[in-house]
Each structure stands twice: as structure tokens, then as C-alpha cells.
Design a protein around this motif. Sequence first.
Motif, PDB file in Angstrom:
ATOM      1  N   UNK A   1       0.827  -1.203   0.000  1.00 67.75           N
ATOM      2  CA  UNK A   1       0.000   0.000   0.000  1.00 67.75           C
ATOM      3  C   UNK A   1       0.867   1.261   0.000  1.00 67.75           C
ATOM      4  N   UNK A   2       1.931   1.277   0.784  1.00 66.40           N
ATOM      5  CA  UNK A   2       2.803   2.445   0.819  1.00 66.40           C
ATOM      6  C   UNK A   2       3.462   2.671  -0.536  1.00 66.40           C
ATOM      7  N   UNK A   3       3.882   1.596  -1.179  1.00 66.11           N
ATOM      8  CA  UNK A   3       4.535   1.720  -2.487  1.00 66.11           C
ATOM      9  C   UNK A   3       3.557   2.231  -3.541  1.00 66.11           C
ATOM     10  N   UNK A   4       2.345   1.699  -3.526  1.00 70.79           N
ATOM     11  CA  UNK A   4       1.338   2.111  -4.506  1.00 70.79           C
ATOM     12  C   UNK A   4       0.946   3.568  -4.296  1.00 70.79           C
TER      13      UNK A   4
ATOM     14  N   UNK B   1       1.511   6.607  -7.080  1.00 70.48           N
ATOM     15  CA  UNK B   1       0.366   7.277  -7.707  1.00 70.48           C
ATOM     16  C   UNK B   1      -0.312   8.197  -6.684  1.00 70.48           C
ATOM     17  N   UNK B   2       0.314   9.290  -6.320  1.00 70.05           N
ATOM     18  CA  UNK B   2      -0.232  10.151  -5.247  1.00 70.05           C
ATOM     19  C   UNK B   2      -1.532  10.848  -5.612  1.00 70.05           C
ATOM     20  N   UNK B   3      -1.859  10.931  -6.892  1.00 75.57           N
ATOM     21  CA  UNK B   3      -3.031  11.688  -7.303  1.00 75.57           C
ATOM     22  C   UNK B   3      -4.219  10.816  -7.709  1.00 75.57           C
ATOM     23  N   UNK B   4      -4.071   9.501  -7.610  1.00 81.88           N
ATOM     24  CA  UNK B   4      -5.174   8.617  -7.977  1.00 81.88           C
ATOM     25  C   UNK B   4      -6.242   8.589  -6.897  1.00 81.88           C
ATOM     26  N   UNK B   5      -7.477   8.327  -7.307  1.00 84.81           N
ATOM     27  CA  UNK B   5      -8.559   8.155  -6.343  1.00 84.81           C
ATOM     28  C   UNK B   5      -8.330   6.869  -5.549  1.00 84.81           C
ATOM     29  N   UNK B   6      -8.968   6.796  -4.392  1.00 79.11           N
ATOM     30  CA  UNK B   6      -8.818   5.621  -3.543  1.00 79.11           C
ATOM     31  C   UNK B   6      -9.290   4.355  -4.250  1.00 79.11           C
ATOM     32  N   UNK B   7     -10.390   4.466  -5.007  1.00 74.72           N
ATOM     33  CA  UNK B   7     -10.924   3.301  -5.714  1.00 74.72           C
ATOM     34  C   UNK B   7      -9.900   2.731  -6.678  1.00 74.72           C
ATOM     35  N   UNK B   8      -9.231   3.597  -7.421  1.00 71.07           N
ATOM     36  CA  UNK B   8      -8.235   3.111  -8.381  1.00 71.07           C
ATOM     37  C   UNK B   8      -6.965   2.652  -7.683  1.00 71.07           C
ATOM     38  N   UNK B   9      -6.655   3.271  -6.562  1.00 72.72           N
ATOM     39  CA  UNK B   9      -5.487   2.822  -5.788  1.00 72.72           C
ATOM     40  C   UNK B   9      -5.708   1.412  -5.238  1.00 72.72           C
ATOM     41  N   UNK B  10      -6.940   1.126  -4.808  1.00 69.12           N
ATOM     42  CA  UNK B  10      -7.226  -0.215  -4.286  1.00 69.12           C
ATOM     43  C   UNK B  10      -7.071  -1.258  -5.389  1.00 69.12           C
ATOM     44  N   UNK B  11      -7.560  -0.948  -6.597  1.00 64.68           N
ATOM     45  CA  UNK B  11      -7.387  -1.878  -7.717  1.00 64.68           C
ATOM     46  C   UNK B  11      -5.920  -2.140  -7.986  1.00 64.68           C
ATOM     47  N   UNK B  12      -5.110  -1.100  -7.923  1.00 66.06           N
ATOM     48  CA  UNK B  12      -3.663  -1.265  -8.135  1.00 66.06           C
ATOM     49  C   UNK B  12      -3.029  -2.031  -6.983  1.00 66.06           C
ATOM     50  N   UNK B  13      -3.514  -1.798  -5.772  1.00 66.01           N
ATOM     51  CA  UNK B  13      -3.013  -2.535  -4.608  1.00 66.01           C
ATOM     52  C   UNK B  13      -3.196  -4.033  -4.794  1.00 66.01           C
ATOM     53  N   UNK B  14      -4.383  -4.447  -5.240  1.00 67.63           N
ATOM     54  CA  UNK B  14      -4.657  -5.872  -5.421  1.00 67.63           C
ATOM     55  C   UNK B  14      -3.708  -6.467  -6.462  1.00 67.63           C
ATOM     56  N   UNK B  15      -3.549  -5.787  -7.588  1.00 68.71           N
ATOM     57  CA  UNK B  15      -2.642  -6.286  -8.631  1.00 68.71           C
ATOM     58  C   UNK B  15      -1.208  -6.369  -8.122  1.00 68.71           C
TER      59      UNK B  15
END
Length: 386
Positions: free
Chosen positions: A231-234, A238-252
Motif C-alpha cells: 500500500x505504501x509503495x502504490x 500514484x499520489x493523485x489517484x482516487x482511492x478506488x483506483x489505488x485499491x485496484x492497483x493494490x490488489x494487482x
Amino acid sequence: MKTQFAPYAADPDFSRGRLYDEGNGAVRGPRNPFQRDRDRIIHSMAFRRLRYKTQVFIAPESDHFRVRLTHSLEVAQIGRTIARVLRLNEDLTEALCLAHDLGHPPFGHMGENVLKKALKDAGGFDHNAHSLRILTSLESPYPRWPGLNLTWEMQEGLAKHNGPVRSPNWALSAIDDSFPLELANWPSLEAQVAALSDDIAYDNHDLDDGLRAGLINFDEVVTQPLIAPTWEAVRKRYPNLTKKRLIAELIREQIGRMVNDSLDETRRRIANFQPETIADIRSHSQATVSFSEEMAKNERRFKKFMYEKLYHHPDLLPIADRASHVVSGLVALYNDNPQLLPEDWQENLPDNAVERQRHIVDYVAGMTDRYALKRYQQDIGAFDLT
């Protein structure tokens, strides 16, 4: 050009074969034995039924939640990736991944707990052994032999993908008696990859579904040692992404981290162990495919978190209780009224009490969530899971 497998991989040219000799006339198309196993799984009714069997959410209203079928496909994708890197047999790995959940009854582990109780005096119920019962006897689409007549390596992998079986139950013992699977040994690396891929898939995808359903507190998730570094790395990347898109990236990203960790640890174990044949893998004293010690510890802790926060969530427990009531009601119904079973199941109903109870449980275990609810409503009374 022939695939160059690792020397300790499962090579279809050296398969131990099938229980029933099919002869050359039964071979359709240019497929090796493990490819044919995979295709038989994909074309089976049991595989199609996974579309309507619970993963986490019972009869989910949202099309975006996973079911056993989509979970199995995701496990197969991860398994093939790992197998390819390790130069293992991708076809056998994929087949094992696709088939690993075929024995789950309706409503997942809730249904399984009911069936265990129903067979407590008849040897018990285990979804893993039931997968093999389906594939060796219950589903028989071929004219010359029972079951799908899968290779020894496929049956071995399904029986032992979670490790050696020291005390097989009645179902697995019967299969082992007819086609000995060396249950006390470790399975092939392909089977070990399938088991680890299952862990990676359901850890991350159940988390994804739990967050989507709003049942898990995200702030608690990111404090978990398994998740926090990712989570910290993601978030930094991507500091400007919405939380929803950050969560998708977190899972991947988390899937990738777990895959890479397992590859590094498995290579390390192979380098230390130096197996030369698949027999060396089977006779080894421990698993060869594994997470690192730290990843394994964090993954076990995360599983405990998921059981507390998702699988035993207060919003899901009442539904689970009602689902269990459906399964127990159907078993009792067919015990008391076997004439309500389908005609072919009535014709094969054993006279022996133990075999009779197993037969009825076999029928109920094969139901999908929605068919179990439909039969309950038709034969017992109106019932609403929600």
C-alpha cells in the motif's frame, strides 16, 4: 518443438497413465495426456456448476463478485504464470487449478459443515476427496469407463495438492485402493503450485470483494503486515489517484509481490535441495514450492484477519445460518422421502444404510446454490436467504 521442462517437472511423455486403457482410437486431436485432462475438466458438468457456487457471498446480487468458477479461472492464471517461470508443466498445473474446487457443495464451507455432520456416522465429508469422487465415478460421460479417467498425475495432484495425506477418509481411501496415489508422499511441483496459487488468489480477490461490499475497514487492512508495504509503495507511486483506483492497483501489486516471493523461495529451495527427478520432489521431507518464511508468517496472519473481519462478518452470519438450514433440510428430506430424488438417483439408491446416506449426500453436494434453494422451496416450503 518439444517443450524443455525442468528435469523434476511432470512430463506427459512419462505419465503413469490412466486407470482404464483407452487405446489409440480414443485420442482426438494432437493433445498430450495432461492437455486432455484439462479439456475434460473444462467440458465437465461439475465445472459448469461452479458458476453458481459460493466463493464468499451466497448467491451474490452483484455481477462483480466472484463465484467458484471465476475464482478457479483466476487461480489457473496465476498457476500457469508460476509454472512457466519454473519450467514446469503448464497444462497439468492449469488442469489442477481448474479442478481444485469441484467438490465444494452448495454454499461453500457452510454447506460442507452440514454434510460433515450428515455423514458423521458414515465416514464424514471432505470437499477435496469429493472432487475426486466426482471425477472418478459420479460424473461418467464416457461409454467405456466410469468417471473422466484422468491421468495418475492429475488424480495424485488433486488428492495431495495441500500436502501428504496421512489419514485419508473413506472416499479418498477407496480411490487410492483402485489407483494407488502414494498419499504419504509430496505431490508434483505442479500440484504444489496449484495450492499456492489458490492461496494467492483468494487472499487478494476475497479482499477485493470484501472491500467492494463495504464489509472490511480499509484502514484496518493497510495495517496488516502482508499489505502495508504494498500500500505504501502504490500510494507513493500514484499520489493523485482516487482511492478506488489505488485499491485496484493494490490488489494487482499484492498478487505480483506474492508470486515473486514464491518464485524466489522456490528457486532457493530447489538450489539447496538439487532435485534431479520428479521422484526426488515426491520423496522430499518438505514442500518445495513455498512462500518465504516472512511472507508465510504474514500470510497466515492475514488469513486470520480475513476470517475475523469478512468470513465471520455479522452481516454474513445470518445468511450462512439460513444456507446451512437449506442444506440440512434437503438431506433430511431425501432421507425420509427418497422418491423425491431424480429417477436415476432413485435407481441407484443403495440398500446399505451407510452407502445410502453417502448416496444422498453425493446428490446434495452436487447442487448449485440456486438449485438447492429451488429444490428446498419446491419440496419443503418458501424460503428466502436474504
